[in-house]
Design a protein around this motif. Sequence first.
Motif, short mmCIF file in Angstrom:
data_model
loop_
_atom_site.label_atom_id
_atom_site.label_comp_id
_atom_site.label_asym_id
_atom_site.label_seq_id
_atom_site.Cartn_x
_atom_site.Cartn_y
_atom_site.Cartn_z
N ASP A 47 0.80 -1.23 0.00
CA ASP A 47 0.00 0.00 0.00
C ASP A 47 0.83 1.28 0.00
O ASP A 47 0.43 2.30 -0.56
CB ASP A 47 -0.96 0.01 1.19
CG ASP A 47 -2.26 -0.73 0.89
OD1 ASP A 47 -2.41 -1.21 -0.26
OD2 ASP A 47 -3.10 -0.83 1.80
N GLU A 48 1.99 1.24 0.66
CA GLU A 48 2.83 2.44 0.71
C GLU A 48 3.35 2.82 -0.68
O GLU A 48 3.70 3.97 -0.94
CB GLU A 48 4.02 2.20 1.64
CG GLU A 48 3.65 1.99 3.10
CD GLU A 48 3.19 3.26 3.80
OE1 GLU A 48 3.43 4.36 3.24
OE2 GLU A 48 2.60 3.16 4.89
N GLU A 49 3.37 1.83 -1.58
CA GLU A 49 3.93 2.02 -2.92
C GLU A 49 3.07 2.96 -3.77
O GLU A 49 3.57 3.88 -4.39
CB GLU A 49 4.05 0.66 -3.61
CG GLU A 49 4.89 0.66 -4.87
CD GLU A 49 6.37 0.57 -4.59
OE1 GLU A 49 7.14 0.86 -5.51
OE2 GLU A 49 6.78 0.21 -3.46
N LEU A 50 1.76 2.71 -3.78
CA LEU A 50 0.86 3.49 -4.65
C LEU A 50 -0.46 3.83 -4.00
O LEU A 50 -0.94 4.96 -4.14
CB LEU A 50 0.61 2.71 -5.95
CG LEU A 50 -0.33 3.38 -6.97
CD1 LEU A 50 0.27 4.71 -7.46
CD2 LEU A 50 -0.60 2.46 -8.15
N CYS A 51 -1.06 2.89 -3.28
CA CYS A 51 -2.39 3.10 -2.73
C CYS A 51 -2.48 4.34 -1.85
O CYS A 51 -3.31 5.23 -2.08
CB CYS A 51 -2.81 1.86 -1.93
SG CYS A 51 -4.34 2.05 -0.99
N ILE A 52 -1.61 4.43 -0.87
CA ILE A 52 -1.66 5.57 0.06
C ILE A 52 -1.29 6.88 -0.63
O ILE A 52 -1.99 7.89 -0.46
CB ILE A 52 -0.79 5.28 1.31
CG1 ILE A 52 -1.47 4.15 2.12
CG2 ILE A 52 -0.60 6.51 2.16
CD1 ILE A 52 -0.65 3.56 3.23
N PRO A 53 -0.24 6.93 -1.46
CA PRO A 53 0.03 8.16 -2.21
C PRO A 53 -1.13 8.57 -3.13
O PRO A 53 -1.43 9.76 -3.27
CB PRO A 53 1.27 7.82 -3.03
CG PRO A 53 1.96 6.74 -2.26
CD PRO A 53 0.85 5.94 -1.65
N ALA A 54 -1.80 7.59 -3.74
CA ALA A 54 -2.92 7.90 -4.63
C ALA A 54 -4.05 8.56 -3.86
O ALA A 54 -4.63 9.56 -4.30
CB ALA A 54 -3.42 6.63 -5.31
N GLN A 55 -4.36 8.01 -2.68
CA GLN A 55 -5.46 8.58 -1.90
C GLN A 55 -5.09 9.96 -1.38
O GLN A 55 -5.94 10.86 -1.33
CB GLN A 55 -5.83 7.63 -0.78
CG GLN A 55 -6.13 6.23 -1.32
CD GLN A 55 -7.21 5.49 -0.60
OE1 GLN A 55 -8.37 5.79 -0.82
NE2 GLN A 55 -6.84 4.53 0.22
N ALA A 56 -3.81 10.17 -1.07
CA ALA A 56 -3.36 11.50 -0.65
C ALA A 56 -3.49 12.51 -1.78
O ALA A 56 -3.69 13.71 -1.55
CB ALA A 56 -1.91 11.43 -0.16
N ALA A 57 -3.39 12.01 -3.03
CA ALA A 57 -3.51 12.88 -4.20
C ALA A 57 -4.96 13.09 -4.62
O ALA A 57 -5.23 13.81 -5.60
CB ALA A 57 -2.72 12.29 -5.36
N GLY A 58 -5.90 12.47 -3.91
CA GLY A 58 -7.31 12.67 -4.22
C GLY A 58 -7.90 11.65 -5.17
O GLY A 58 -8.97 11.87 -5.74
N LEU A 59 -7.22 10.52 -5.34
CA LEU A 59 -7.72 9.45 -6.20
C LEU A 59 -8.17 8.28 -5.32
O LEU A 59 -7.48 7.92 -4.37
CB LEU A 59 -6.63 8.96 -7.16
CG LEU A 59 -6.10 9.95 -8.19
CD1 LEU A 59 -4.92 9.35 -8.94
CD2 LEU A 59 -7.18 10.34 -9.18
N ASN A 60 -9.32 7.69 -5.65
CA ASN A 60 -9.72 6.47 -4.96
C ASN A 60 -8.83 5.31 -5.39
O ASN A 60 -8.40 5.24 -6.55
CB ASN A 60 -11.17 6.12 -5.29
CG ASN A 60 -12.18 7.08 -4.67
OD1 ASN A 60 -12.98 7.67 -5.36
ND2 ASN A 60 -12.12 7.24 -3.36
N PHE A 61 -8.56 4.41 -4.46
CA PHE A 61 -7.82 3.19 -4.78
C PHE A 61 -8.76 2.03 -4.50
O PHE A 61 -9.11 1.77 -3.35
CB PHE A 61 -6.54 3.08 -3.96
CG PHE A 61 -5.56 2.11 -4.54
CD1 PHE A 61 -4.62 2.50 -5.47
CD2 PHE A 61 -5.58 0.76 -4.16
CE1 PHE A 61 -3.71 1.61 -6.01
CE2 PHE A 61 -4.68 -0.15 -4.70
CZ PHE A 61 -3.74 0.28 -5.63
#
Length: 263
Positions: free
Chosen positions: A136-150
């Motif tokens: 999750d630290e790879e993409l999921c959490i950064p994506a949600q921080a950027a305003g994208l649903n994962f």
Amino acid sequence: MTRIDAKFARLKAEGKKAFVSYVMAGDPDFDTSLELVKGLPAAGVDVIELGLPFTDPMADGPTIQLAGQRALDRGMTLDRTLDLVRAFREADTETPIVLMGYYNPIYSRTVPKFLEQAKAAGIDGLIVVDLPPEEDEELCIPAQAAGLNFIRLATPTTDDKRLPKVLQNTSGFVYYVSITGITGAAEAQATDVGPEVARIKAQTDLPVIVGFGIRTPEAAETIASVADGCVVGSAIVGELASGKSVSEVLAFVKGLADGAHRA
């Protein structure tokens, strides 16, 4: 609140089930693909799942694998996929778009750059099938921080011990894979799906959308009736591959969407 969140909130308020359609970006070529995607909302599609072509699509069945290969053969890339989304957004700023694919093209772009470009283009969520919750630290959490649903997949083999981990950082909706195996491999059965959806909903407030194995308006209605909606991909991609015109494919999609909305 993302477009995905807003769409599901609106559907819930209206007492309606969601119809999600999958199409491959750039299949059979950029212009045809864009025409098809532009026509999906008027055909009743609530959320568009847009496939990102990739050379090694291990979770996809033959129909979607071939669609990805056709797109790659016609020069489709991550950049061209984002171009397609930007072109769609010129006329439609409401319909949610979920980009579905594999991590390699994103990793090659670098996560920060990809997320910036995806958000700017008008993508609302991601499904990346080869990144498990442990990453999750790879993409999921950064994506949600950027305003994208994962959006995460749950499957018939996701047991009660594993399910909380799968749901942990999921947002937007949960995609329940109704069958064990690759896309387009078998037919979904509501008697199997219903208890699994209930099991997932007992652990999350997110909508649960069921995909894999739905090919007819009747199946869309039946499956949507035991979930918050359904996804159809291989059947739509197959219609396009058979040589049907965009208008014929959209008529097919409308039948499926009407089925889901009757549920």
